[in-house]
Design a protein around this motif. Structure first.
Motif, PDB file in Angstrom:
ATOM      1  N   VAL A 870      16.549   3.568 -37.761  1.00  0.00           N
ATOM      2  CA  VAL A 870      16.452   4.989 -37.426  1.00  0.00           C
ATOM      3  C   VAL A 870      17.381   5.334 -36.273  1.00  0.00           C
ATOM      4  O   VAL A 870      17.970   6.421 -36.233  1.00  0.00           O
ATOM      5  CB  VAL A 870      14.990   5.360 -37.098  1.00  0.00           C
ATOM      6  CG1 VAL A 870      14.875   6.831 -36.720  1.00  0.00           C
ATOM      7  CG2 VAL A 870      14.082   5.070 -38.290  1.00  0.00           C
ATOM      8  N   GLY A 871      17.542   4.406 -35.323  1.00  0.00           N
ATOM      9  CA  GLY A 871      18.473   4.660 -34.221  1.00  0.00           C
ATOM     10  C   GLY A 871      19.895   4.837 -34.718  1.00  0.00           C
ATOM     11  O   GLY A 871      20.623   5.737 -34.261  1.00  0.00           O
ATOM     12  N   SER A 929      12.858  14.856 -39.856  1.00  0.00           N
ATOM     13  CA  SER A 929      12.485  13.456 -39.677  1.00  0.00           C
ATOM     14  C   SER A 929      11.828  12.873 -40.917  1.00  0.00           C
ATOM     15  O   SER A 929      12.010  11.690 -41.226  1.00  0.00           O
ATOM     16  CB  SER A 929      11.546  13.309 -38.464  1.00  0.00           C
ATOM     17  OG  SER A 929      12.204  13.668 -37.274  1.00  0.00           O
ATOM     18  N   PHE A 930      11.044  13.693 -41.630  1.00  0.00           N
ATOM     19  CA  PHE A 930      10.294  13.145 -42.756  1.00  0.00           C
ATOM     20  C   PHE A 930      10.573  13.840 -44.085  1.00  0.00           C
ATOM     21  O   PHE A 930      10.219  13.307 -45.129  1.00  0.00           O
ATOM     22  CB  PHE A 930       8.790  13.226 -42.466  1.00  0.00           C
ATOM     23  CG  PHE A 930       8.328  12.260 -41.426  1.00  0.00           C
ATOM     24  CD1 PHE A 930       8.015  10.951 -41.752  1.00  0.00           C
ATOM     25  CD2 PHE A 930       8.229  12.642 -40.102  1.00  0.00           C
ATOM     26  CE1 PHE A 930       7.600  10.057 -40.788  1.00  0.00           C
ATOM     27  CE2 PHE A 930       7.806  11.758 -39.130  1.00  0.00           C
ATOM     28  CZ  PHE A 930       7.494  10.452 -39.476  1.00  0.00           C
ATOM     29  N   SER A 931      11.172  15.013 -44.063  1.00  0.00           N
ATOM     30  CA  SER A 931      11.398  15.714 -45.328  1.00  0.00           C
ATOM     31  C   SER A 931      12.658  15.258 -46.036  1.00  0.00           C
ATOM     32  O   SER A 931      12.760  15.375 -47.261  1.00  0.00           O
ATOM     33  CB  SER A 931      11.459  17.229 -45.087  1.00  0.00           C
ATOM     34  OG  SER A 931      12.537  17.563 -44.237  1.00  0.00           O
ATOM     35  N   LEU A 932      13.636  14.722 -45.297  1.00  0.00           N
ATOM     36  CA  LEU A 932      14.911  14.364 -45.903  1.00  0.00           C
ATOM     37  C   LEU A 932      14.889  13.017 -46.607  1.00  0.00           C
ATOM     38  O   LEU A 932      15.719  12.761 -47.478  1.00  0.00           O
ATOM     39  CB  LEU A 932      16.020  14.365 -44.838  1.00  0.00           C
ATOM     40  CG  LEU A 932      16.313  15.716 -44.189  1.00  0.00           C
ATOM     41  CD1 LEU A 932      17.444  15.574 -43.178  1.00  0.00           C
ATOM     42  CD2 LEU A 932      16.678  16.765 -45.233  1.00  0.00           C
ATOM     43  N   ASP A 933      13.987  12.146 -46.239  1.00  0.00           N
ATOM     44  CA  ASP A 933      13.958  10.816 -46.858  1.00  0.00           C
ATOM     45  C   ASP A 933      12.585  10.487 -47.428  1.00  0.00           C
ATOM     46  O   ASP A 933      12.111   9.354 -47.327  1.00  0.00           O
ATOM     47  CB  ASP A 933      14.388   9.756 -45.845  1.00  0.00           C
ATOM     48  CG  ASP A 933      13.489   9.722 -44.620  1.00  0.00           C
ATOM     49  OD1 ASP A 933      12.637  10.616 -44.492  1.00  0.00           O
ATOM     50  OD2 ASP A 933      13.632   8.796 -43.799  1.00  0.00           O
ATOM     51  N   LYS A 934      11.932  11.482 -48.025  1.00  0.00           N
ATOM     52  CA  LYS A 934      10.642  11.227 -48.657  1.00  0.00           C
ATOM     53  C   LYS A 934      10.769  10.228 -49.798  1.00  0.00           C
ATOM     54  O   LYS A 934       9.944   9.323 -49.954  1.00  0.00           O
ATOM     55  CB  LYS A 934      10.053  12.535 -49.182  1.00  0.00           C
ATOM     56  CG  LYS A 934       9.357  13.389 -48.141  1.00  0.00           C
ATOM     57  CD  LYS A 934       8.699  14.588 -48.803  1.00  0.00           C
ATOM     58  CE  LYS A 934       7.958  15.433 -47.774  1.00  0.00           C
ATOM     59  NZ  LYS A 934       7.302  16.600 -48.417  1.00  0.00           N
ATOM     60  N   LYS A 954       9.988   6.262 -36.411  1.00  0.00           N
ATOM     61  CA  LYS A 954      10.582   7.603 -36.394  1.00  0.00           C
ATOM     62  C   LYS A 954      10.039   8.421 -35.236  1.00  0.00           C
ATOM     63  O   LYS A 954      10.778   9.161 -34.574  1.00  0.00           O
ATOM     64  CB  LYS A 954      10.289   8.299 -37.721  1.00  0.00           C
ATOM     65  CG  LYS A 954      11.094   7.766 -38.881  1.00  0.00           C
ATOM     66  CD  LYS A 954      11.293   8.825 -39.938  1.00  0.00           C
ATOM     67  CE  LYS A 954      12.395   8.408 -40.900  1.00  0.00           C
ATOM     68  NZ  LYS A 954      12.765   9.480 -41.816  1.00  0.00           N
ATOM     69  N   ASP A 955       8.748   8.315 -34.981  1.00  0.00           N
ATOM     70  CA  ASP A 955       8.171   9.070 -33.865  1.00  0.00           C
ATOM     71  C   ASP A 955       8.716   8.571 -32.543  1.00  0.00           C
ATOM     72  O   ASP A 955       8.963   9.357 -31.619  1.00  0.00           O
ATOM     73  CB  ASP A 955       6.650   8.943 -33.912  1.00  0.00           C
ATOM     74  CG  ASP A 955       5.957   9.850 -32.910  1.00  0.00           C
ATOM     75  OD1 ASP A 955       6.420  10.992 -32.719  1.00  0.00           O
ATOM     76  OD2 ASP A 955       4.955   9.424 -32.311  1.00  0.00           O
ATOM     77  N   THR A 956       8.918   7.277 -32.425  1.00  0.00           N
ATOM     78  CA  THR A 956       9.459   6.721 -31.176  1.00  0.00           C
ATOM     79  C   THR A 956      10.876   7.221 -30.926  1.00  0.00           C
ATOM     80  O   THR A 956      11.219   7.610 -29.798  1.00  0.00           O
ATOM     81  CB  THR A 956       9.445   5.188 -31.237  1.00  0.00           C
ATOM     82  OG1 THR A 956       8.104   4.735 -31.466  1.00  0.00           O
ATOM     83  CG2 THR A 956       9.954   4.600 -29.928  1.00  0.00           C
ATOM     84  N   ILE A 957      11.717   7.232 -31.955  1.00  0.00           N
ATOM     85  CA  ILE A 957      13.085   7.720 -31.783  1.00  0.00           C
ATOM     86  C   ILE A 957      13.078   9.210 -31.460  1.00  0.00           C
ATOM     87  O   ILE A 957      13.885   9.697 -30.656  1.00  0.00           O
ATOM     88  CB  ILE A 957      13.910   7.433 -33.038  1.00  0.00           C
ATOM     89  CG1 ILE A 957      14.043   5.915 -33.252  1.00  0.00           C
ATOM     90  CG2 ILE A 957      15.296   8.059 -32.931  1.00  0.00           C
ATOM     91  CD1 ILE A 957      14.740   5.182 -32.134  1.00  0.00           C
TER      92      ILE A 957
END
Length: 1111
Positions: A870-871, A929-934, A954-957
Motif C-alpha cells: 500500500v505504501g 482507499s477501498f472502492s477502487l480495489d474491491k 490501508k488504515d495505517t497508511i
C-alpha cells in the motif's frame, strides 16, 4: 431559562464584589486628603478582597459550571482591580464616602438581569416597575447612568436577594467605572475589559455618547451620567473596550501602539509576531506570512518524503535488477560451458568409436558379433553416461557402441591420441563446476546447506537461476519420456512435494434459489491430478458455474449431488491454501509492477517455512515460464494509465495463482483475448505444472486445433448445464462419430461441436438426431440415471417439442412460477437476496478444518507485506495526493477569508463551514482507499489472504493523511481567520474530525457502489451539520443532533475558542454557550466521541468487508 441561569451567575459575582464594599463611616475621614486617598482605597480593597465566601464559590460552580471552568480564575479576570484602584478612589471622593449606600444589592442585580435575559436588549429602557421606579414614583436615579443613595440611618444588607432597599436620596450621575441600569437606582462595577467613562451629550443627536441613551424630556437640569448597561456584545457592545485600543482599567482607554494589536475587550496590548506589520490602533495582526511559511515547509517536507522514497525504491529496484541480470548471465554462461563440455565429450567419444570400428574392420576378417555380456555392459555404461552427462540422447550412438563392442572382441586397445585430447578437454572445463548442473528432480525438497545460508540478493539470484538452468536441462531430458511415463512421474508421491487433489462429482446440480432455474444439471465425472481438463460449451452452458461449484464459490444457488475430494466427502475450503482460482476478469493491481504483483501473492500464500531463496526461485520460474521477463519491471496499468498489453496482463492474472504452487488450479477462460502463440506459451507453462501433479481445470472458448490437442481431458456442456461428453480429448471425435456427427475436413473439432450444440449446424442430415438429445445420449452411453422430465428423449426417437427447452424447464413448478402474482415475484426476489446474503456470511465466517498441510504467514507478517504494497501504491499516487492537498489549501484560504470570526458566536459559522468542507474532502479521499480495489480484495480474501491485515494496512497508511491534512487546511484557515483559540487546539479537533470522517468514508466505500457512495459523501456532512446547528427545546432534535459527529466537532471548536473570552466577555460567553447547549467541560468528551465514532465506523466497515461481496 438560560437567561435566568446567566442572571444568577452574574448576580453571584456581583454579590461577592459588593460585600467587599461595606465600610464604616469612620473610614472616610481622609477622603479629602489626596495623599492618603490611594492608601485608603488600597486598604479598603485589600480588606474587602480578603473576604472569601465558600458558599458563594460553590454556588457559582453549581449554577454556572457550563460556562465557568474555574470560578477563581474567571473571578480574577473579571473583577480583580488590585493593579489600579483609581476608579474606586474617584468614586469615594465623588460620593463623599457614600459608595456603599449606592451599590446595588443582590436583589437589585437579580432584578436587572432577570429583566434583561427574559426580554433581551429591549428591556434596557423598559424595566419592570419596582419599589423605587414605578408609575407613581420616578426619580432621577431611575434614568440610565444615574443612581441614588439610601438614608443615613438605613442599614443596607448587600447580601440579601429578597427585597430592594428604598433608594431615593441624593440622586446623581453614576461614577466612572460603574454602570447604572435604566429603571433601578443603584450602581454596579464594570468588569475588566470594559470602558465606562462619564457620558457626554451630543447636541446634534441628543444621545449621551459613547452610550446610546438620551436625556429625559422636561428635565433641563438632568445631565448625562455614566454607563447604563453591561450585557452580551450584541446587546451592550458600547461598554466593551473598543478594538484597536486596550483598557487597563474600566475608566482608561489607551490606543494600541505600533508593533502591537488589541482585540475588542482587551485589558493590555499584545505584541505582534515577527514578520508581521502592526500599525498603531491595529485590531488584529496579519499572520498570513506564517501560513505561507508553514505550507512552504510542509510542501518541502512532502516533496522530500515522496522524492526520497521514490528514489529509494528506484535505486533498490535497479540494484535488484543488476543483481538479477548478473546472476542470470552467470547461470547462462555456466550452463553454456557445461553444454560445450558435454558436446565436446560426445564428439570425442563418437570419433573414438568410429576409429575403433575402423581398426576392428581392418584387423578382423570375422563378421562382428555382439557378445551379450559386452552389450549389456556397454549399454549400461552408455545409459549412465546419458543420465549424468547428456541431456538429450541420440539413437545412433547406441548402435555404434554395439558395433564397437563386438568388433573389439574383448581385446584391450590402447588409448589413441584423440582420447587423450578428450581427457584434456575434460580437465579444462573443470573450472566451470562451481555449481553442479546435473539434472535432478526439483520436486524433491531442496535444503540449503548449513553454513551457506544466503543473505545478499546476488547470492539468492544466483541460486535461483542456477536451479532454473537445471530445470531446463531436466525438461530436455523428459522429452524422451513417454506420456505414461510423464504421468507416472507427475503423480508419484515419492517425488512430488505437492499434495494431490482429485475431485470427483456425481449428479452435481445447481439451481437458482427462488427462481427454480437450473444452471448446472446432473454432471458426473472427475478431474484428475496431472491432467489438464478443458471445459467447453456454448454461452449459457454453465461453464463458469461448474468451476464455481467445484471450487466452493457458488453463492445464491441450491447445490445438490455429491463432490468428493480424494474419494472423501470433505469441504473444498479445507484445501483453500493450495487451490488457485484464476477469474475470468484480469483482476490485478494496476499501480504495481508485474514482479510486485507476483511477489506479494507469493509472500502471502506460500508456506511460511519456505526460505526466501526458494520463494525467489518460484517467482522467477513463473516469470520465465509465462514469458514476462521483458515487462517484469513495468506497471500493469489501469484504465486511465496505459501499462502492459492485454495478453501480458492475462498472463500476470494466471501467474498470481501459479506462484503459490497449487495442487488444484482452476482457470476461467485464461486464453480469452490471447493470440495463438501466447495461448501456447500459457499452455506450456500449465503443462509443466501438470507434470508436478497439479490438477488443472480450465474453461476455454473455441481453442485452435493445436491448443485443443494439448489438453488431456474434455468436459463438453450443453445449454442448461447438461453434460454432452466427459473423457479424454483423443476419444471425443470417436464418440461423436458413433453418434453420426463427423467433423468435416479443415474444420476445427471444438468449433464444430460448439456449433452443433448451439443448433447452428445440424448434427446429422441422414438421421433425425437433435442437439437436444445429446445430453440424454451421453447419459445412456455412461449408464447414468435420466431425470423424469428428460426420459422422453431416452429412446432417441421421441423428440422434445420445439418450444420446450431442457435448460429452462425443470418440472411442473416452472408453470406455476409463471402464474405467480406480481407481489409474489417481489417477495420471491427478496427472499432470494436474503438467502444469498446469508450464504455469503456463512461462507466468510464459517471456518473449515485445514487439510492443506501448509502454514501460511500469520496476520502480523501479512500486515507487514500489505504495508509495503500500500505504501508503494500511495507513492505512485502522489499526484492525486497533491491535488487533495491543493483543494484543502484553497478551501482553507476561502473559508478563512470570507466568514470573519465573530466575537458574539466565537467563530461558530467559520467552524461550521470548516466541518462541512473538511468532511467532504476527506470522505471523498477515503472512498478511494477501498472502492477502487474491491475486486482485488475479493479475489485475495477468497484465496485465504487475511482481510484484517488488508484493512489495518490501508488504515495505517491513511493515518499519514490524517495527520497531514489538518496542518494543510489550518495553514490557510487559521492564519487567515486568526481566532483566539490556539493552533494546537484547532489541530487537535481537526485531527479527530479527519479520523472520524475517514472511518465513515470507509463504511460508504464498502457498503455502497461508487456512485451512491460519492453522493452520500457529499450530502452527509451538509445534512448532519444542519441538524447539529439547529437550536430549540425539542427533545427529539437534541437527541438526533447528539448522533451527528458534526455536533461534537463544532462544540469542541467553539469551546476551545470560548475559553479565551473572559472579563467583560463573561455574559457573552455564558449566553452563547447556553443558547448552543455547550459546556466548557465537554471538550475532552467531544474529542473522545469523535475518536469513538471513528473506531466504531472502522469496525463496521471491516465487518462489511467480510459480508458484502459482488453479486
Amino acid at each position: 431559562m438560560w437567561r435566568r441561569r446567566v442572571a444568577v451567575v452574574v448576580l453571584l459575582c456581583w454579590v461577592h464584589f459588593v460585600r467587599c464594599q461595606l465600610l464604616d463611616d469612620g473610614d472616610y475621614k481622609q477622603i479629602d486628603n489626596a495623599t492618603a486617598l490611594p492608601f485608603l482605597a488600597r486598604f479598603v480593597y485589600n480588606r474587602l478582597n480578603s473576604l472569601t465566601t465558600t458558599i458563594l464559590s460553590s454556588d457559582i460552580t453549581r449554577n454556572a459550571s457550563f460556562c465557568i471552568k474555574d470560578p477563581s480564575t474567571d473571578w480574577n479576570r473579571a473583577f480583580n482591580y488590585s493593579s489600579d484602584l483609581t476608579f474606586l478612589s474617584s468614586c469615594i471622593q465623588k460620593t463623599n464616602g457614600d459608595i456603599s449606600r449606592r451599590l446595588c444589592t443582590a436583589a437589585e442585580v437579580k432584578f436587572y438581569f432577570d429583566n434583561f435575559f427574559e426580554r433581551g436588549s429591549e428591556s434596557t429602557n423598559y424595566l419592570k416597575p419596582n419599589k423605587n421606579c414605578n408609575l407613581t414614583t420616578w426619580l432621577p436615579g431611575c434614568e440610565p447612568g444615574w443612581a441614588c443613595s439610601v438614608g443615613q440611618n438605613d442599614d443596607v444588607d448587600l447580601k440579601t436577594s429578597k427585597d430592594m432597599p428604598a433608594r431615593t436620596l441624593d440622586c446623581q450621575a453614576c461614577c466612572e467605572g460603574f454602570f447604572c441600569p435604566h429603571g433601578i437606582t443603584c450602581m454596579i462595577p464594570c468588569p475588566l475589559g470594559s470602558y465606562c467613562p462619564l457620558a457626554t451629550l451630543n447636541e446634534a443627536t441628543g444621545i449621551c455618547e459613547p452610550y446610546l441613551y438620551q436625556l429625559p424630556p422636561g428635565q433641563p437640569n438632568h445631565t448625562c451620567g455614566g454607563a447604563n448597561i453591561w450585557a452580551d456584545v450584541g446587546s451592550g457592545g458600547e461598554v466593551f473596550c473598543a478594538p484597536g485600543s486596550y483598557c487597563p482599567t474600566t475608566i482608561k482607554k489607551v490606543p494600541c501602539s505600533s508593533g502591537h494589536y488589541c482585540r475588542m475587550g482587551s485589558i493590555s496590548e499584545k505584541p505582534c509576531f515577527k514578520l508581521t506589520s502592526c500599525n498603531s490602533n491595529t485590531t488584529n495582526q496579519n499572520i498570513h506570512a506564517y501560513g505561507i511559511m508553514l505550507i512552504a515547509a510542509l510542501s518541502t517536507l512532502l516533496l522530500i518524503i515522496y522524492n526520497c522514497s521514490d528514489q529509494v525504491l528506484t535505486i533498490r529496484e535497479r540494484r535488484h535488477a543488476k543483481s538479477r541480470e548478473a546472476a542470470a548471465r552467470i547461470a547462462r554462461d555456466k550452463a553454456q560451458a557445461h553444454q560445450r563440455r558435454k558436446s565436446a565429450e560426445d564428439a570425442a567419444k563418437k570419433l573414438a568409436i568410429e576409429l575403433q570400428n575402423q581398426l576392428s574392420r581392418t584387423f578382423s576378417c570375422k563378421k562382428p558379433v555382439a557378445h551379450p555380456e559386452q552389450f549389456t555392459s556397454l549399454n549400461q555404461t552408455h545409459s549412465e553416461m546419458d543420465e549424468d552427462v547428456i541431456p538429450h540422447t541420440h539413437p545412433h550412438t547406441s548402435t555404434a557402441s554395439e558395433q564397437s563392442s563386438s568388433a573389439s572382441g574383448g581385446k584391450s586397445i590402447k588409448p589413441s591420441d584423440l582420447m587423450s585430447v578428450m581427457h584434456e578437454i575434460e580437465e579444462q572445463v573443470d573450472c566451470f563446476d562451481d555449481h553442479s548442473f546435473e539434472v535432478e528432480d526439483k520436486n524433491i525438497k531442496r535444503k540449503i546447506p548449513k553454513g551457506k545460508k544466503m543473505h545478499t540478493h546476488s547470492q539468492i539470484f544466483r541460486y535461483a537461476y542456477s536451479q532454473l538452468e537445471k530445470e531446463k536441462a531436466m525438461q530436455q531430458q523428459n522429452k524422451n519420456l513417454t506420456f505414461s511415463g510423464i504421468i507416472s512421474q507427475a503423480i508419484n508421491p515419492e517425488t512430488s512435494k505437492r499434495p494431490i487433489i482429485e475431485i470427483s462429482f456425481r449428479d452435481l446440480t445447481l439451481a437458482l434459489k427462488g427462481k427454480n432455474k437450473y444452471l448446472l444439471r446432473c454432471v458426473t465425472g472427475k478431474i484428475m491430478p496431472g491432467h489438464i481438463t478443458a471445459v467447453m460449451g456454448p454461452s449459457g452452458a454453465g461453464k463458469t458455474t461448474f468451476l464455481s461449484a467445484i471450487a466452493g464459490r457458488a453463492v445464491g444457488c441450491t447445490v445438490t449431488g455429491l463432490i468428493l475430494i480424494n474419494g472423501k466427502s470433505e469441504s473444498i475450503h479445507s484445501y483453500k491454501k493450495i487451490i488457485g482460482f484464476v477469474p475470468q476478469d484480469d483482476i490485478v493491481h494496476g499501480n504495481l509492477t508485474v514482479e510486485e504483483n507476483l511477489w506479494f501473492s507469493a509472500r502471502c500464500r506460500l508456506s511460511a517455512d519456505l526460505h526466501k531463496p526458494d520463494k525467489v526461485l518460484i517467482v522467477e520460474r513463473v516469470i520465465e515460464s509465462l514469458g514476462l521477463q521483458a515487462v517484469r519491471d513495468s506497471l500493469v496499468g489501469t484504465v486511465e494509465k496505459r501499462g502492459i498489453s492485454g495478453g501480458q496482463r492475462k498472463r500476470v492474472n494466471v501467474g498470481l495463482e501459479l506462484v503459490l504452487e497449487p495442487s488444484l488450479l482452476i482457470l476461467d477462460e485464461p486464453t480469452s483475448g490471447l493470440d495463438s502463440s501466447s495461448s501456447q506459451l500459457l499452455l506450456r507453462a500449465l503443462r509443466r505444472e501438470a507434470l508436478e501433479g497439479v490438477n488443472i481445470c480450465m474453461v476455454v472458448h473455441q481453442p485452435s486445433y493445436t491448443l485443443f490437442k494439448m489438453f488431456d481431458d474434455l468436459i463438453l456442456l450443453a445449454k442448461g448445464g447438461l453434460t454432452v461428453y466427459h473423457g479424454p480429448v483423443k476419444k471425443v471425435e470417436e464418440y461423436f462419430s458413433g453418434l453420426g456427427i463427423d467433423v468435416p475436413e479443415r474444420v476445427n473439432p471444438p468449433d464444430h461441436f460448439i456449433d452443433v450444440l448451439e443448433g447452428i449446424v445440424k448434427p446429422n442430415i441422414s438421421t433425425d438426431l437433435s442437439y437436444r438429445e445429446l445430453p440424454v445420449r451421453w447419459m445412456l452411453h455412461k449408464g447414468y440415471p435420466i431425470p423424469a422430465d428428460m426420459r422422453q428423449n431416452s429412446s432417441g426417437i421421441a423428440m422434445a417439442s420445439p418450444d420446450v427447452h431442457i435448460a429452462n424447464q425443470i418440472s411442473s413448478h416452472g408453470d406455476r412460477n409463471e402464474e405467480q402474482s406480481f407481489a409474489g415475484e417481489i417477495w420471491q426476489g427478496m427472499m432470494s437476496n436474503v438467502q444469498r446474503r446469508r450464504d455469503i456470511i456463512r461462507h466468510n465466517f464459517l471456518k473449515s478444518k485445514d487439510l492443506s498441510n501448509r502454514r501460511t504467514p500469520n496476520v502480523l507478517v501479512q500486515y507487514r507485506y500489505f504495508l509495503g504494497r500500500v505504501g508503494k501504491q500511495r507513492l505512485r499516487e502522489a499526484r492525486i495526493q497533491a491535488i487533495d492537498y491543493l483543494i484543502l489549501l484553497l478551501a482553507g484560504a476561502c473559508l478563512g477569508s470570507l466568514p470573519k470570526v465573530s466575537d458574539a458566536n466565537f467563530g461558530a459559522p467559520g467552524y461550521t463551514y470548516t466541518i462541512i468542507a473538511v468532511s467532504l474532502l476527506c470522505k471523498i479521499a477515503a472512498l478511494r482507499s477501498f472502492s477502487l480495489d474491491k475486486l482485488q480484495y475479493w479475489r485475495e480474501s477468497a484465496s485465504g489472504i487475511s482481510s484484517l491485515a488488508h484493512f489495518l494496512a490501508k488504515d495505517t497508511i491513511d493515518h499519514f493523511n490524517t495527520v497531514i491534512k489538518p496542518v494543510v487546511y489550518l495553514s490557510m484557515f487559521y492564519f487567515f481567520s486568526n481566532p483566539r483559540s490556539s493552533f494546537t487546539d484547532n489541530y487537535s479537533v481537526l485531527l479527530c474530525l479527519v479520523y472520524c470522517v475517514t472511518g465513515i468514508g470507509y463504511v460508504l466505500a464498502i457498503f455502497l457502489e461508487p456512485g451512491p457512495s460519492q453522493l452520500c459523501a457529499v450530502l452527509l456532512p451538509v445534512v448532519l451539520t444542519l441538524i447539529a446547528t439547529q437550536t430549540g427545546d425539542r427533545k427529539f432534535l437534541k437527541n438526533l443532533s447528539n448522533l451527528c459527529y458534526s455536533k461534537w466537532a463544532l462544540e469542541a471548536f467553539v469551546i476551545a475558542n470560548a475559553e479565551r473570552y473572559y472579563g467583560v466577555w463573561l455574559i457573552t460567553r455564558c449566553g452563547s454557550l447556553m443558547t448552543m447547549g455547550y459546556d466548557l467541560h465537554h471538550w475532552a468528551v467531544c474529542i473522545s466521541i469523535l475518536l469513538l465514532i471513528g473506531v466504531v465506523s472502522r469496525i463496521v466497515a471491516f465487518m462489511g468487508m467480510l459480508m458484502f461481496h459482488k453479486k
